[in-house]
Design an enzyme around this catalytic site. Structure first.
Site, PDB file in Angstrom:
ATOM      1  N   CYS A 128      79.068  -7.871  42.894  1.00 23.59           N
ATOM      2  CA  CYS A 128      79.957  -9.039  42.735  1.00 23.59           C
ATOM      3  C   CYS A 128      79.127 -10.242  42.267  1.00 23.59           C
ATOM      4  O   CYS A 128      79.559 -11.007  41.405  1.00 23.59           O
ATOM      5  CB  CYS A 128      80.607  -9.441  44.052  1.00 23.59           C
ATOM      6  SG  CYS A 128      81.786  -8.286  44.747  1.00 23.59           S
ATOM      7  N   CYS A 166      55.640  -9.385  41.101  1.00 23.14           N
ATOM      8  CA  CYS A 166      54.467  -9.880  41.825  1.00 23.14           C
ATOM      9  C   CYS A 166      53.182  -9.453  41.131  1.00 23.14           C
ATOM     10  O   CYS A 166      52.150 -10.090  41.282  1.00 23.14           O
ATOM     11  CB  CYS A 166      54.466  -9.369  43.261  1.00 23.14           C
ATOM     12  SG  CYS A 166      55.827 -10.033  44.212  1.00 23.14           S
ATOM     13  N   LYS A 188      51.478   3.529  52.512  1.00 21.03           N
ATOM     14  CA  LYS A 188      51.956   2.438  53.378  1.00 21.03           C
ATOM     15  C   LYS A 188      52.794   2.964  54.527  1.00 21.03           C
ATOM     16  O   LYS A 188      52.691   2.482  55.662  1.00 21.03           O
ATOM     17  CB  LYS A 188      52.775   1.436  52.548  1.00 21.03           C
ATOM     18  CG  LYS A 188      51.919   0.635  51.599  1.00 21.03           C
ATOM     19  CD  LYS A 188      52.734  -0.365  50.811  1.00 21.03           C
ATOM     20  CE  LYS A 188      51.811  -1.041  49.800  1.00 21.03           C
ATOM     21  NZ  LYS A 188      52.536  -1.961  48.909  1.00 21.03           N
TER      22      LYS A 188
HETATM   23 ZN   LIG Z   1      81.332  -6.092  44.885  1.00 19.21          ZN
END
Ligand SMILES: [Zn+2]
Length: 344
Positions: free
Chosen positions: A172, A186, A84
């Site tokens: 986070c 996929c 690719k």
């Molecule tokens: Zn973080």
């Protein structure tokens, strides 16, 4: 207007970009990981839009099953099994010769990440691997540059714009990657092209805002959509802040970049096999995986291991996520096969 910007005149007419924005774009270097469905659309938009330099990396070969959604590639690329990265570079260069397009055929890993992308102002996620996204997240923290997360499968998509120390980072939002084998890919759940195109369009829009310096206009929070039937969800849109105890962005423990957390591929001598050891130990749900594999190749199970034969390779998957892949001695090929059918 200068001649070199004539081709961008409609984009320059858009006030938030203007001539100064176009000038900034023309000097920008963007790093892109993955040249599949997301990466194809992202690369094309950025190159047509006149960024200065694109640095993109991809480990895969073009297959005919890519063509319905990966707009950079043509039938002859799949027939000749071109990488690719190679086909993309040639195609992108024909779209805009003003842009420097650098592509690399390689497995994006911690050992090459910093060298590849140290010149970039922004990183964009065009990958389908969670582990790779945590590596991009670590790299963005180390380099102090933003990155744009994007994911799609089936008719669903998700994206977030991550600016280290200003917005929540990937760790986070999701402290750990999902265990291997726990999610659809996929290759098991399929995908419709518009899902990828919408995610890519959202990612490119945010990238343009950052590159022209209009960070006040950035979308905040995590955006998730389902196209079929239609549903849009935004999470944490009101001025989200990084988690003060986040190991990655607050404590700077960059375990994916510093190499302690990679899915390993170990070549087994004389056995034409590679052993894959996932980054986290998981309890595999064989019934669920067998269901997904059934349409992909020949599946056999004995309760202890599950075996899939597809693409001239045979994978034996253990309950803890470890796998033996027979038929290759190329760790990158084995990791790619694992990522495709188990997920990573
Ligand atoms: Zn973080």
């Amino acid at each position: 207007m200068e001649d070199k910007f004539e081709r961008y005149s409609r984009q320059v007419l858009f006030p938030p970009i203007g001539e100064s924005g176009q000038e900034s774009l023309s000097k920008a270097t963007v790093g892109l990981v993955g040249l599949g469905a997301l990466g194809s659309t992202i690369a094309e938009s950025l190159v047509r839009g006149g960024i200065g330099r694109l640095i993109a990396v991809d480990r895969d070969i073009i297959e005919s099953s890519n063509l319905h959604r990966q707009g950079l590639y043509q039938e002859e690329d799949a027939q000749s099994k071109l990488p690719k990265a190679e086909a993309a570079r040639k195609r992108l260069q024909t779209m805009n010769s003003q842009v420097t397009v650098e592509t690399h055929v390689l497995d994006f890993r911690a050992n090459c990440a910093e060298d590849l992308f140290s010149d970039c102002q922004i990183l964009i996620d065009g990958t389908d691997s969670f582990e790779t996204r945590y590596l991009i997240n670590d790299l963005s923290i180390r380099l102090g540059i933003p990155w744009i997360y994007g994911a799609c499968v089936g008719a669903t998509g998700m994206t977030a714009t991550i600016i280290p120390q200003e917005t929540p980072c990937l760790a986070c939002l999701f402290p750990d990657p999902p265990p291997p084998g726990s999610g659809e890919t996929c290759d098991t759940a399929g995908i419709i092209a518009p899902a990828a195109q919408i995610v890519a369009a959202l990612q490119v829009t945010e990238a343009l805002k950052i590159l022209v310096g209009d960070t006040d206009s950035l979308r905040t929070g995590l955006l998730s959509f389902e196209l079929w039937p239609f549903r849009l969800i935004e999470i944490g849109t009101k001025n989200p802040k990084p988690n003060a105890s986040c190991p990655a962005c607050s404590k700077k423990e960059l375990r994916f970049l510093d190499g302690e957390h990679e899915t390993e591929g170990i070549v087994l001598c004389g056995r034409d096999s590679v052993q894959i050891r996932p980054s986290s130990v998981a309890r595999m749900d064989f019934a669920d995986i067998e269901d997904r594999w059934k349409t992909q190749g020949t599946v056999e199970g004995n309760g202890l291991v599950l075996t899939l034969t597809a693409e001239e390779l045979t994978m034996t998957l253990f309950r803890d996520g470890r796998a033996l892949i027979k038929g290759t001695t190329d760790p990158a090929r084995a990791r790619q096969f694992y990522a495709r059918y188990v997920g990573s």
